[in-house]
Design a protein around this motif. Structure first.
Motif, short mmCIF file in Angstrom:
data_model
loop_
_atom_site.label_atom_id
_atom_site.label_comp_id
_atom_site.label_asym_id
_atom_site.label_seq_id
_atom_site.Cartn_x
_atom_site.Cartn_y
_atom_site.Cartn_z
N PHE A 122 0.82 -1.29 0.14
CA PHE A 122 0.08 0.04 0.02
C PHE A 122 0.86 1.15 0.11
N LEU A 173 -6.39 4.09 6.29
CA LEU A 173 -6.65 2.91 6.05
C LEU A 173 -6.40 1.88 7.06
N LEU A 192 -10.57 -1.50 5.89
CA LEU A 192 -10.36 -2.74 4.95
C LEU A 192 -10.91 -3.95 5.41
N LEU A 242 -13.36 -0.81 2.00
CA LEU A 242 -12.95 -1.20 0.66
C LEU A 242 -12.45 -2.65 1.04
N LYS A 246 -10.00 -5.73 0.46
CA LYS A 246 -8.65 -5.76 0.23
C LYS A 246 -8.16 -6.12 -1.14
N LEU A 280 -8.52 1.94 -4.72
CA LEU A 280 -7.99 2.21 -3.42
C LEU A 280 -7.61 3.65 -3.48
N SER A 321 -17.32 1.39 -1.09
CA SER A 321 -16.59 1.08 -1.99
C SER A 321 -17.20 0.91 -3.48
#
Length: 226
Positions: A18, A53, A84, A105, A107, A114, A129
């Motif tokens: 990330f 996040l 997440l 959201l 993963k 993202l 999301s």
């Protein structure tokens, strides 16, 4: 303005992935990494994060508890949390929104999803999301145990809304953008934004995600039968 992103996940490899993705963008940067919720709350303060996040499942203080701490801290009112999840049909989805998260959201989301979620959250417009739907939220809210006592209280708070604000709230709960709501109600997007902001202020909602939860919990919007 550069979006300051905090990564909270107990998997170092995932955080590294990330970080590379986020730091590759000119309008955002990773300002900290946390392996548990308590550390995430501490870093959110010290590093002045804009968006966190947050993994839901972490040892010690999990993501839900950390999100509640952030939401309850006036000094972190500007911080937006995107949860997440491993699976977007996770039972924790609604719990995360109730805890104060701006959205969630999976993963397995695509990199563009993202990055888009971070930008949307930073703008205060986070909802769900791209893969998730309002029906998913409705499903889990319909299965709630009702033990938190928010439903009746929020139902009464709806009395503070004007008729137009209620109309706009219904549209927000339907997952519609300000532009879409403006077209549906035949008003300007600016007028819609004003109504949304007033509804959030009156209902004590941090963002649109919280408005969706309140709309369902209060009974203003009912889950559709499958």
């Amino acid at each position: 303005m550069t979006i300051r992103v905090l990564l909270a996940d107990d998997q170092a490899l995932l955080r590294s992935a990330f970080k590379v993705l986020v730091d590759s963008e000119s309008d955002m940067e990773v300002v900290g990494e946390a392996s548990d919720g308590a550390e995430a709350v501490r870093l959110a303060k010290s590093e002045r994060a804009d968006v966190v996040l947050m993994d839901i499942r972490m040892p010690g203080t999990d993501g839900l508890a950390a999100t509640r701490m952030i939401s309850a801290d006036p000094s972190l009112a500007h911080v937006r949390v995107v949860m997440l999840t491993t699976f977007e049909v996770d039972e924790y989805v609604v719990q995360s929104l109730r805890a104060g998260a701006s959205g969630f959201l999976g993963k397995g989301a695509e990199p563009d999803e993202l990055l888009g979620a971070i930008r949307v959250a930073a703008a205060g417009e986070a909802l769900l999301s791209p893969v998730a739907t309002k029906g998913l939220i409705a499903k889990f809210l319909a299965q709630g145990d009702g033990q938190d006592g928010d439903g009746p209280a929020r139902g009464e708070r709806l009395d503070a809304l004007t008729g137009r604000e209620r109309e706009v709230l219904v549209q927000v709960a339907g997952g519609h953008s300000n532009d879409e709501i403006a077209e549906r109600l035949e008003v300007s997007p600016l007028t819609v934004k004003t109504h949304v902001n007033r509804a959030m202020a009156k209902l004590g909602a941090r963002d649109r995600a919280q408005l969706v939860v309140i709309a369902y919990e209060s009974g203003l919007v009912r889950p559709r039968a499958e």
